[in-house]
Design a protein around this motif. Structure first.
Motif, PDB file in Angstrom:
ATOM      1  N   UNK A 128      -3.638  -7.161 -11.653  1.00 18.56           N
ATOM      2  CA  UNK A 128      -3.917  -6.014 -10.915  1.00 18.56           C
ATOM      3  C   UNK A 128      -4.953  -5.982  -9.933  1.00 18.56           C
ATOM      4  N   UNK A 129      -5.959  -6.954 -10.237  1.00 19.21           N
ATOM      5  CA  UNK A 129      -7.116  -7.148  -9.383  1.00 19.21           C
ATOM      6  C   UNK A 129      -6.552  -7.748  -8.231  1.00 19.21           C
ATOM      7  N   UNK A 130      -5.537  -9.018  -8.421  1.00 13.67           N
ATOM      8  CA  UNK A 130      -5.181  -9.705  -7.362  1.00 13.67           C
ATOM      9  C   UNK A 130      -4.523  -8.916  -6.338  1.00 13.67           C
ATOM     10  N   UNK A 131      -3.512  -8.184  -6.862  1.00  9.89           N
ATOM     11  CA  UNK A 131      -2.716  -7.327  -5.984  1.00  9.89           C
ATOM     12  C   UNK A 131      -3.678  -6.091  -5.241  1.00  9.89           C
ATOM     13  N   UNK A 132      -4.446  -5.375  -5.849  1.00  5.97           N
ATOM     14  CA  UNK A 132      -4.908  -4.301  -5.542  1.00  5.97           C
ATOM     15  C   UNK A 132      -5.839  -4.789  -4.579  1.00  5.97           C
ATOM     16  N   UNK A 133      -6.734  -6.073  -4.870  1.00  7.24           N
ATOM     17  CA  UNK A 133      -7.538  -6.685  -3.842  1.00  7.24           C
ATOM     18  C   UNK A 133      -6.995  -7.016  -2.687  1.00  7.24           C
ATOM     19  N   UNK A 134      -5.803  -6.935  -2.468  1.00  2.39           N
ATOM     20  CA  UNK A 134      -5.102  -7.679  -1.302  1.00  2.39           C
ATOM     21  C   UNK A 134      -4.912  -6.420  -0.355  1.00  2.39           C
ATOM     22  N   UNK A 135      -5.018  -5.106  -0.790  1.00  8.39           N
ATOM     23  CA  UNK A 135      -4.964  -3.948  -0.074  1.00  8.39           C
ATOM     24  C   UNK A 135      -5.952  -4.043   0.919  1.00  8.39           C
ATOM     25  N   UNK A 136      -5.679  -3.393   2.024  1.00 12.71           N
ATOM     26  CA  UNK A 136      -4.432  -2.492   2.457  1.00 12.71           C
ATOM     27  C   UNK A 136      -3.492  -3.173   3.037  1.00 12.71           C
ATOM     28  N   UNK A 137      -3.435  -4.618   2.860  1.00 13.55           N
ATOM     29  CA  UNK A 137      -2.454  -5.454   3.335  1.00 13.55           C
ATOM     30  C   UNK A 137      -1.375  -5.742   2.371  1.00 13.55           C
ATOM     31  N   UNK A 138      -0.133  -5.692   2.965  1.00  9.91           N
ATOM     32  CA  UNK A 138       1.079  -6.386   2.105  1.00  9.91           C
ATOM     33  C   UNK A 138       1.144  -7.819   2.228  1.00  9.91           C
ATOM     34  N   UNK A 139       0.727  -8.380   3.541  1.00  8.63           N
ATOM     35  CA  UNK A 139       0.702  -9.666   3.788  1.00  8.63           C
ATOM     36  C   UNK A 139      -0.618  -9.898   4.708  1.00  8.63           C
ATOM     37  N   UNK A 140      -1.639 -10.502   3.882  1.00  7.36           N
ATOM     38  CA  UNK A 140      -2.728 -10.367   4.265  1.00  7.36           C
ATOM     39  C   UNK A 140      -3.096 -10.731   5.743  1.00  7.36           C
ATOM     40  N   UNK A 141      -3.974  -9.603   6.333  1.00  6.64           N
ATOM     41  CA  UNK A 141      -4.141  -9.532   7.714  1.00  6.64           C
ATOM     42  C   UNK A 141      -2.935  -9.473   8.547  1.00  6.64           C
ATOM     43  N   UNK A 142      -1.694  -9.377   7.942  1.00  8.91           N
ATOM     44  CA  UNK A 142      -0.401  -9.279   9.063  1.00  8.91           C
ATOM     45  C   UNK A 142       0.309  -8.039   8.877  1.00  8.91           C
ATOM     46  N   UNK A 143       0.400  -7.669   7.728  1.00  8.18           N
ATOM     47  CA  UNK A 143       1.083  -6.415   7.552  1.00  8.18           C
ATOM     48  C   UNK A 143       0.733  -5.504   6.615  1.00  8.18           C
ATOM     49  N   UNK A 144       0.305  -4.066   7.280  1.00  8.35           N
ATOM     50  CA  UNK A 144      -0.291  -3.064   6.350  1.00  8.35           C
ATOM     51  C   UNK A 144       0.844  -2.682   5.281  1.00  8.35           C
ATOM     52  N   UNK A 145       0.295  -2.416   4.193  1.00  9.38           N
ATOM     53  CA  UNK A 145       1.203  -1.813   3.118  1.00  9.38           C
ATOM     54  C   UNK A 145       2.030  -0.610   3.883  1.00  9.38           C
ATOM     55  N   UNK A 146       1.213   0.235   4.297  1.00 12.45           N
ATOM     56  CA  UNK A 146       1.893   1.448   4.901  1.00 12.45           C
ATOM     57  C   UNK A 146       3.048   1.041   5.920  1.00 12.45           C
ATOM     58  N   UNK A 147       3.076  -0.040   6.667  1.00 11.45           N
ATOM     59  CA  UNK A 147       4.050  -0.421   7.542  1.00 11.45           C
ATOM     60  C   UNK A 147       5.234  -1.078   6.804  1.00 11.45           C
ATOM     61  N   UNK A 148       5.297  -1.279   5.484  1.00 10.14           N
ATOM     62  CA  UNK A 148       6.232  -2.035   4.848  1.00 10.14           C
ATOM     63  C   UNK A 148       7.291  -1.232   4.223  1.00 10.14           C
ATOM     64  N   UNK A 149       6.861   0.034   4.148  1.00  8.41           N
ATOM     65  CA  UNK A 149       7.796   0.925   3.452  1.00  8.41           C
ATOM     66  C   UNK A 149       9.402   1.237   4.173  1.00  8.41           C
ATOM     67  N   UNK A 150      10.279   1.538   3.162  1.00 12.17           N
ATOM     68  CA  UNK A 150      11.584   1.740   3.935  1.00 12.17           C
ATOM     69  C   UNK A 150      11.715   3.159   4.595  1.00 12.17           C
ATOM     70  N   UNK A 151      12.015   2.853   5.838  1.00 11.93           N
ATOM     71  CA  UNK A 151      12.019   4.313   6.520  1.00 11.93           C
ATOM     72  C   UNK A 151      13.100   5.287   6.134  1.00 11.93           C
ATOM     73  N   UNK A 152      14.216   4.856   5.617  1.00 13.91           N
ATOM     74  CA  UNK A 152      15.408   5.639   5.308  1.00 13.91           C
ATOM     75  C   UNK A 152      15.474   6.310   4.235  1.00 13.91           C
TER      76      UNK A 152
END
Lengths: 358, 468
Positions: B379-403
Motif C-alpha cells: 500500500x505504501x509503495x503504490x500510494x507513495x507513487x501517486x499522483x503518478x501511474x508511471x513515475x514522472x511520466x503518466x499521471x493516474x488521471x490520464x491512464x483511465x479508460x475514456x470509454x
C-alpha cells in the motif's frame, strides 16, 4: 513475413490452444449438473482436476501476449467489453473455486451449491467467449482515437447471442467427447448420449450461423475468394501477392473442417473415442483459423469507418519489442508444449477416484 | 470526493489487488516450506514428513486456487479500466506480463497437477521435482510482476514516441534494461522474503495450535521447528532489504521517501519516526523520532540534507497521512517478527518452547500480522507513487479508460465486493475445517447423500490407480 504477422500467428496459436484445452473442461462444467449422484459428479470433476488450471493459463498467456504485442487491441477490446468481461471474470472465479471447494465438505447443500457454481460459471464463460467472437465478426463502434464509441447494449444482438450459444454447444460437445475418454461403464454410455445430442445441435447451429454470417459479413470471405470479394480496410501486401495461395490454404482449412466434423460422428458411432476427440479438436482449430483468415490483417473492425480498424500494424508494439518477445516466445513455447504433454501423458486413461482426488 | 470513473477504478483496482495479494505470499511461502518438508521426506523416508507434506499440500491448494482465480482479474483490469495507460505502456509493461505467462504460469500450473494429484501416480523423486517446479514457478511469477511494477516506479530504458495520429507512448529501447530496472531486484527480494515470512507464520500458527491443544504433537513440533528457522532467517534479512529498497526509493522517488517519513521540509539532520502521526493540512508530523537518523540511514551522515515534500509542487505530492501510517505499520511489524522469532529460537534452545503455552499462543495469533505487513508495504509503495501511474511520466488521471462509465464500474465494484466477501468467508471456513480435521487422514470425506441413486448405478471404486 514480419514480426507483426508472426505475432498474429502466435496469438492465434495460443487461442487455438486455449479453445481446445479449456474448451473441453468448460464443456465438462456445462454438463456437470446432468450427472446424477455424487460419485459420478466427482468423476466428472476429477476428469479435469489435474489439467483445468493449466488449460486456463493459455488464456492468461494469450491476454499477456496481446497486451505486449498489440496493446491497442488489448486496450480497446477489454474496455469496450467492460461489463461482459467483468461477468466473465466472476464466472471464471466461481468455477475455479467451486472445483477446489466442492469436495471439502460432505453435506448435500454444500456440494450442490458448488456444483451449481461450477456448472453455471462454465456455461456463462463459454457463452461470453462466443458473444465476444460474434462482436468481433460484426465489428465494433471504434472511433478515430481507437476507443469504443458504443454502449453495453451495442454488444448484445441476436447475432452475438447466437454465436454465444454456438460456442457453448461446441464446447459442450467437445467436453462430452473428452469424457468418453475418461469414463467407463454406465456413465460412459450416458456421456456418449450427451455427445450425440450436442453433436446434432452443433451441426444445425453451425449451418444456420454460417448462412447468417455470410449474409451479414460477406467480406469475411475475402481471403477465401481468390480476389473476387473486396476485403474492407487495409489489405496486407502478403494477401495481394499471394492471393491464390492464401485462398487455396483457406479452402484446405474448409475441407479439413468438413472432414473433421464428419469424422466426429463416424468415430463416435464406432467407439473410437480418441479419434473423435482429435477430430473435435481439429474442427475447433479450423473454426478459429476461419476467423483469423476472415479478419487478417485486421484484428478488430470498426463499424464506424474502416479507416479506424485496428490492424496488426496500427495497433502493435514497437518492432524492437516484437522481435525480443518473439525470441522469448520461441524459447518458452517448446517448454510449454513439453510440460503440457507430460501432464496429459501422466493423467491419461480412465479417471478413477483415489485418496488425492477432489 | 467526486465518484467518477477514475476514483471508482482506483478503488476497484486497490480492492481487487489487496484481496489477491492475500494469497500469492501464502503460496510462495508455503511453497518453499513444502519443498523443505518434502526434501526431508525424500531423504529420510520417515512417515512424519510424509504426513507433514501431504497436510500442507491441501492447505497450499486452497490458497493457490483463490490466488489463481483472483489473479486473472488483475491481468484484465489493465485493459478494462486503464485502457489509456495500457496504450501508453503496452510496449514496456505488456512484455513482462507475457513473460510471466510463458515462463512462470505454465511451469506452475503444469507441475501443480502432479503436486496435487500425483502422490500415488509418480515416483517420489518426480513428485519432489514437481513441488520444486511449482515453488519456482510461483517465485518466477512474482519476479515478472515485480519487474512490471518496478518499471512504473523507476522507469528506464524507454523513449517517448509520438505516432502519426498524435498519440504518445513509451517504447522499449533496451529490454534487459527494463527487466533489470533500478528498483526491480531489491523490491523483488523484499517482497519474496515478505512472502516467506507470511507462509512460515501460517505453518507456525497451525503447529502452535496443535501444540496448545496437545494434538498431533510429533507432526506439530517438526513443522514448527522447520518453519521457525525459515521465519527467523527471513525476518532478520528483511530490514536489510527494506533499507536497500528505501535507499532506491529516495534516489529515484524522493517525494515518496519524504511521504514515508512524513518529512515536509527539506532539512539536514532529518528525523526517523518510530511511531507518529502525520497531518498533511498542517504539514506537520508528530511522534517519537530519532533526530538525524533518517539522514544517516539514507547517506551514512546525520548531517545529510534530505529532500522534503516542499521541494515538489502541490500537485506532484503523494498523499502523506496514509503512506506514512502504512509504512510505519510495516516497519513496526517487521521488528516484531524479529523479536518473536528470536524469542521462539531462544525458548527452543533452552528446551522450554513446547511447555511455554504463552509463547505458542503468541505464534498462534500472529498469523495475521505478516498479511497486514505485506499489505501495508504494498500500500505504501503504490500510494507513495501517486499522483503518478508511471513515475514522472503518466499521471493516474490520464491512464483511465475514456470509454467506460461510472455506472459500469459501480456494477463491477459491487460484484467484486460481494463475490470476494463470500470467497473470503468460504476460504476461512475451509481452512478452519482442514486445520481442525488435522493431518493424518488423506481420505476425502465420503458422502451418502445421494446414496439411493448411487446404489442403483454403483460403479466399483478403485482403491488405487497404479494399474491405469
Amino acid at each position: 513475413m514480419d514480426y507483426n504477422v508472426l505475432w498474429f500467428l502466435i496469438i492465434g496459436f495460443l487461442l487455438v490452444g486455449y479453445a481446445i484445452l479449456d474448451g473441453f473442461d468448460l464443456g465438462v462444467g456445462a454438463l456437470h449438473l446432468f450427472a446424477r449422484g455424487d460419485h459420478n459428479r466427482r468423476l466428472l470433476l476429477n476428469s479435469i482436476g489435474p489439467v483445468w488450471d493449466g488449460n486456463e493459463v493459455w488464456l492468461v498467456t494469450a491476454g499477456g501476449a496481446l497486451f505486449a504485442a498489440f496493446p491497442h487491441v488489448y486496450a480497446t477490446a477489454f474496455s469496450s467489453f467492460y461489463l461482459p468481461f467483468m461477468l466473465l471474470l466472476v464466472a471464471l472465479i466461481f468455477r475455479a473455486v467451486s472445483i477446489e471447494f466442492r469436495s471439502k465438505e460432505p453435506g448435500a447443500a454444500w456440494r450442490n451449491a458448488w456444483d451449481r457454481g461450477f456448472s453455471i460459471g462454465s456455461i456463462v464463460a463459454a457463452l461470453l467467449f462466443g458473444i465476444a467472437i460474434g462482436n468481433v465478426i460484426l465489428g465494433f463502434p471504434i472511433g478515430a482515437d481507437k476507443e469504443f464509441k458504443g454502449t453495453f447494449f451495442d454488444l448484445i444482438s441476436g447475432y452475438s447471442l447466437l454465436t454465444g450459444l454456438f460456442n457453448l454447444v461446441m464446447f459442450t460437445m467437445h467436453g462430452a467427447i473428452y469424457l468418453t475418454l475418461k469414463t467407463e461403464g454406465k456413465l460412459r454410455e450416458q456421456v456418449r448420449g450427451w455427445a450425440w445430442r450436442a453433436y446434432f445441435l452443433f451441426v444445425s447451429l453451425y449451418a444456420i450461423l454460417t448462412a447468417i454470417t455470410l449474409y451479414l459479413r460477406p467480406e469475411m470471405l475475402a481471403n477465401f475468394s481468390f480476389g473476387y470479394i473486396e476485403p474492407t480496410g487495409t489489405i496486407h501486401p502478403l494477401i495481394k501477392e499471394y492471393q491464390v495461395l492464401i485462398s487455396l490454404i483457406a479452402w484446405i482449412v474448409v475441407a479439413l473442417n468438413f472432414l473433421a466434423i464428419l469424422n466426429i460422428s463416424r468415430t463416435l458411432s464406432r467407439h473410437k473415442y480418441m479419434q473423435a476427440f482429435i477430430s473435435s479438436a481439429l474442427m475447433m482449430a479450423s473454426i478459429i483459423l476461419f476467423f483469423a483468415l476472415g479478419l487478417f490483417p485486421n484484428m478488430m473492425v470498426s463499424n464506424i469507418d474502416t479507416l479506424y480498424n485496428l490492424d496488426i500494424y496500427n495497433s502493435a508494439s514497437s518492432a524492437y519489442t516484437l522481435r525480443v518477445m518473439f525470441i522469448l516466445a520461441l524459447i518458452g513455447l517448446p517448454f510449454v508444449i513439453g510440460y503440457t504433454s507430460i501432464i496429459y501423458w501422466t493423467y491419461r486413461g480412465v479417471t478413477r477416484l483415489t485418496d488425492s482426488s477432489y | 470526493m467526486d465518484w467518477d470513473v477514475e476514483v471508482l477504478s482506483r478503488i476497484q483496482f486497490a480492492f481487487t489487488i489487496m484481496f489477491h495479494y492475500i494469497f500469492p505470499p501464502f503460496s510462495i511461502g508455503t511453497g518453499l516450506l513444502l519443498v523443505i518438508f518434502e526434501t526431508f521426506y525424500f531423504v529420510t523416508r520417515r512417515k512424519v514428513y510424509e504426513t507433514i507434506t501431504r497436510f500442507w499440500i491441501k492447505i497450499f491448494a486452497a490458497n493457490f486456487s483463490i490466488g489463481v482465480a483472483s489473479g486473472i482479474v488483475m491481468e484484465f483490469e489493465f485493459g478494462t479500466n486503464w485502457s489509456a495507460y495500457s496504450r501508453f505502456v503496452g510496449d514496456v509493461f505488456g512484455s513482462p506480463l507475457a513473460a510471466e505467462g510463458i515462463f512462470a504460469f505454465f511451469l506452475e500450473s503444469g507441475f501443480l497437477a502432479i503436486l496435487l494429484f500425483g502422490w500415488n501416480r509418480v515416483r517420489p523423486g518426480m513428485h519432489l521435482f514437481a513441488t520444486i517446479m511449482v515453488a519456482l514457478g510461483s517465485i518466477l511469477s512474482g519476479w515478472w510482476i515485480i519487474v512490471a511494477n518496478s518499471w512504473q516506479q523507476t522507469p528506464v530504458a524507454y523513449q517517448l514516441v509520438t505516432e502519426a495520429d498524435g498519440f504518445t507512448r513509451a517504447v522499449i529501447t533496451d529490454f534487459w534494461g527494463v527487466v533489470f530496472n533500478p528498483s526491480a531486484g531489491v523490491r523483488f527480494a523484499h517482497s519474496i522474503i515478505g512472502a516467506f515470512i507470511q507462509g512460515a507464520f501460517l505453518v507456525l500458527s497451525v503447529s502452535a495450535y496443535y501444540l496448545v491443544k496437545n494434538k498431533h504433537i510429533q507432526f506439530a513440533r517438526k513443522s514448527f521447528s522447520i518453519a521457525l528457522i525459515v521465519a527467523l532467517v527471513s525476518s532478520l534479512l528483511q530490514p536489510l532489504l527494506g533499507h536497500m529498497s528505501a535507499g532506491i526509493a529516495y534516489e529515484y522517488q524522493p517525494a515518496k521517501m519524504a511521504a514515508f517519513e512524513g518529512l515536509y521540509e527539506t532539512q539536514e539532520n532529518a528525523p526517523l519516526y518510530l511511531i507518529g502521526y502525520s497531518y498533511p493540512e498542517e504539514e506537520k508530523t508528530y511522534g517519537i523520532a530519532l533526530p538525524g537518523m533518517l539522514s544517516w540511514l539514507l547517506s551514512g551522515d546525520t548531517a545529510h540534507e534530505v529532500t522534503g515534500l516542499d521541494a515538489f509542487p502541490e500537485e506532484d505530492r503523494p498523499p502523506v497521512a496514509d503512506v506514512f501510517q502504512s509504512y510505519h505499520l510495516m516497519v513496526a511489524l517487521g521488528m516484531f517478527f524479529i523479536a518473536l522469532t528470536l524469542l521462539g529460537v531462544f525458548m527452543q534452545y533452552r528446551g522450554r518452547l513446547w511447555q511455554s503455552k504463552w509463547v505458542l499462543r503468541l505464534f498462534l495469533f500472529s498469523v495475521i500480522l505478516p498479511v497486514i505487513a505485506n499489505q501495508a508495504g504494498w500500500y505504501s509503495a503504490e500510494r507513495g507513487r501517486q499522483p503518478w501511474l508511471v513515475y514522472g511520466l503518466l499521471r493516474t488521471s490520464d491512464g483511465v479508460s475514456p470509454s467506460i462509465h461510472a455506472s459500469e464500474v459501480w456494477i463491477s465494484l459491487t460484484l467484486f465486493f460481494l463475490v470476494y466477501g463470500l470467497l473470503f468467508f468460504v476460504w476461512l471456513y475451509v481452512l478452519d475445517k482442514e486445520i481442525k480435521h488435522g493431518p493424518g487422514s488423506h481420505t476425502p470425506m465420503e458422502t451418502d447423500y445421494h446414496g439411493r441413486q448411487e446404489r442403483s448405478e454403483h460403479l466399483p471404486r478403485a482403491i488405487n490407480d497404479q494399474n491405469s
